[in-house]
Design an enzyme around this catalytic site. Structure first.
Site, short mmCIF file in Angstrom:
data_model
loop_
_atom_site.label_atom_id
_atom_site.label_comp_id
_atom_site.label_asym_id
_atom_site.label_seq_id
_atom_site.Cartn_x
_atom_site.Cartn_y
_atom_site.Cartn_z
CE1 TYR A 242 -3.99 -1.95 -0.23
CE2 TYR A 242 -2.84 -3.37 1.33
CZ TYR A 242 -3.86 -3.17 0.43
OH TYR A 242 -4.76 -4.17 0.15
CG ASP B 230 -7.82 6.21 -7.63
OD1 ASP B 230 -8.63 7.15 -7.49
OD2 ASP B 230 -7.93 5.34 -8.53
N GLY C 145 -15.89 1.00 -15.80
CA GLY C 145 -14.53 0.50 -15.57
C GLY C 145 -14.41 -0.52 -14.46
CB THR C 146 -16.15 -2.16 -12.07
OG1 THR C 146 -16.06 -3.28 -11.18
CG2 THR C 146 -17.60 -1.87 -12.40
CD GLN D 115 -16.10 -2.08 -7.53
OE1 GLN D 115 -15.89 -3.26 -7.31
NE2 GLN D 115 -16.43 -1.65 -8.73
CB ALA E 84 -12.76 5.50 -18.78
CG HIS F 43 -13.73 -1.84 -2.23
ND1 HIS F 43 -13.55 -2.41 -3.46
CD2 HIS F 43 -14.84 -2.43 -1.71
CE1 HIS F 43 -14.51 -3.29 -3.69
NE2 HIS F 43 -15.31 -3.31 -2.65
CG ASN G 119 -15.66 -2.13 -18.54
OD1 ASN G 119 -15.02 -1.41 -17.78
ND2 ASN G 119 -15.47 -3.43 -18.58
P1 OAD Z 1 -10.67 -5.03 -12.38
O1 OAD Z 1 -9.21 -5.01 -12.62
O2 OAD Z 1 -11.28 -6.31 -11.95
O3 OAD Z 1 -11.45 -4.57 -13.69
C1 OAD Z 1 -11.13 -3.39 -14.38
C2 OAD Z 1 -12.13 -3.19 -15.51
O4 OAD Z 1 -11.81 -1.96 -16.15
C3 OAD Z 1 -12.09 -4.28 -16.59
O5 OAD Z 1 -13.43 -4.68 -16.90
C4 OAD Z 1 -11.44 -3.59 -17.79
O6 OAD Z 1 -11.96 -4.06 -19.03
C5 OAD Z 1 -11.84 -2.14 -17.56
N1 OAD Z 1 -10.89 -1.16 -18.13
C6 OAD Z 1 -9.55 -1.23 -18.22
N2 OAD Z 1 -9.04 -0.14 -18.78
C7 OAD Z 1 -10.08 0.68 -19.07
C8 OAD Z 1 -10.22 1.95 -19.68
N3 OAD Z 1 -9.16 2.64 -20.10
N4 OAD Z 1 -11.45 2.46 -19.82
C9 OAD Z 1 -12.55 1.78 -19.39
N5 OAD Z 1 -12.49 0.58 -18.82
C10 OAD Z 1 -11.28 0.02 -18.64
O7 OAD Z 1 -10.98 -3.86 -11.34
P2 OAD Z 1 -12.29 -3.62 -10.44
O8 OAD Z 1 -13.51 -4.10 -11.13
O9 OAD Z 1 -12.25 -2.21 -9.97
O10 OAD Z 1 -11.09 -4.78 -4.30
O11 OAD Z 1 -11.99 -4.55 -9.21
C11 OAD Z 1 -12.94 -4.61 -8.17
C12 OAD Z 1 -12.24 -4.86 -6.85
O12 OAD Z 1 -11.42 -6.02 -6.98
C13 OAD Z 1 -11.26 -3.78 -6.44
O13 OAD Z 1 -11.89 -2.69 -5.78
C14 OAD Z 1 -10.36 -4.51 -5.50
C15 OAD Z 1 -10.15 -5.76 -6.32
O14 OAD Z 1 -9.78 -6.89 -5.65
C16 OAD Z 1 -10.46 -4.88 -3.12
O15 OAD Z 1 -9.25 -4.77 -3.02
C17 OAD Z 1 -11.38 -5.14 -1.97
#
Ligand code: OAD
Length: 236
Positions: free
Chosen positions: A56, A95, A174-175, A92, A218, A117, A200
């Site tokens: 971290y 940052d 973006g999730t 989530q 994004a 988170h 996304n």
């Molecule tokens: P992920 O890494 O699982 O997913 C990121 C998403 O963003 C994917 O669907 C990509 O296709 C998309 N992506 C990447 N680049 C992009 C861009 N330039 N524009 C738009 N979309 C883009 O991340 P999260 O879904 O945020 O939790 O992960 C959820 C949680 O899992 C996090 O908060 C963290 C992690 O473990 C904890 O640590 C509790």
């Protein structure tokens, strides 16, 4: 045309990718370089707090090198300018890029932004639970990162669910839709009849749950979508 009132926007790591922060599940993502059990669980922290702090500390230090991008700014302007009900950003991400963009737009971040988170720029006392700002490296001791680890309850769930139940537009940006409870918000929003939109880079795991989809970076698709919403608001 029916006027939209309350908007809830869920964001994930993809919204910060073009600012230069790694996502989690990409082939070069954080979860490829680090084991979740080691750096993102209470058990991992108990076993090796030095390792967890280094993970971290490294991510906190990176925040000094990055800036909010056009997607963060567009959402901040939506919070500032939306003329009808409320706009709530549920992120989530740990940052501080939404907060910085909101402040740049002259918006009181706390009124719009929920860090479900946790936040890299905060630390929490292991015994008292006191939360303080934290901008420097932490060492093993009484303070832990103010981050929700796997097996822990995300923050402000009651407030989030209330906002989702009141919304008529739910946007997920973006999730990947891998992590609950966040991945379940779209079903809650559909349950109250809200329009649901996925923005996304590519279809997420739960893409079929959304009524509308737009795919691309994004920094392109979010400002475009915000412009459409503002035009729609102006016309009704
Ligand atoms: P992920 O890494 O699982 O997913 C990121 C998403 O963003 C994917 O669907 C990509 O296709 C998309 N992506 C990447 N680049 C992009 C861009 N330039 N524009 C738009 N979309 C883009 O991340 P999260 O879904 O945020 O939790 O992960 C959820 C949680 O899992 C996090 O908060 C963290 C992690 O473990 C904890 O640590 C509790």
């Amino acid at each position: 045309m029916v006027q939209l009132q309350n908007i809830v926007i869920l964001t994930g790591a993809g919204i910060s990718a073009e600012s230069g922060l790694q996502t989690f599940r990409a082939s070069d993502g954080l979860w490829c370089e680090h084991r979740v059990e080691d750096v993102a669980t209470p058990e991992g922290f108990a076993r090796d707090p030095g390792l967890v702090h280094r993970f971290y500390n490294m991510r906190r230090a990176q925040l000094r090198e990055v800036e909010p991008n056009a997607a963060h700014h567009a959402l901040a302007e939506l919070c500032r300018d939306w003329p009808h009900g409320t706009v709530t950003l549920v992120t989530q991400n740990v940052d501080d890029l939404h907060g910085r963009a909101l402040r740049d737009a002259g918006v009181v971040a706390e009124e719009h932004l929920i860090h479900m988170h946790g936040e890299l720029c905060k630390m929490r006392h292991s015994v008292t639970g006191e939360v303080r700002d934290c901008h420097d490296a932490l060492q093993p001791g009484d303070w832990r990162p103010h981050i929700v680890w796997f097996g822990e309850m995300p923050f402000e769930m009651d407030r989030i669910i209330d906002r989702v139940h009141e919304c008529d537009l739910f946007i997920s940006i973006g999730t990947s839709g891998n992590v609950y409870p966040a991945a379940g918000f779209v079903a809650e929003a559909r349950g109250v009849g809200a329009h649901t939109v996925e923005l996304n880079l590519e279809p997420s795991q739960g893409a079929t749950l959304f009524a509308e989809h737009r795919y691309g970076p994004a920094t392109e698709i979010v400002p475009t979508y915000v412009r459409l919403l503002m035009e729609h608001a102006g016309k009704t």
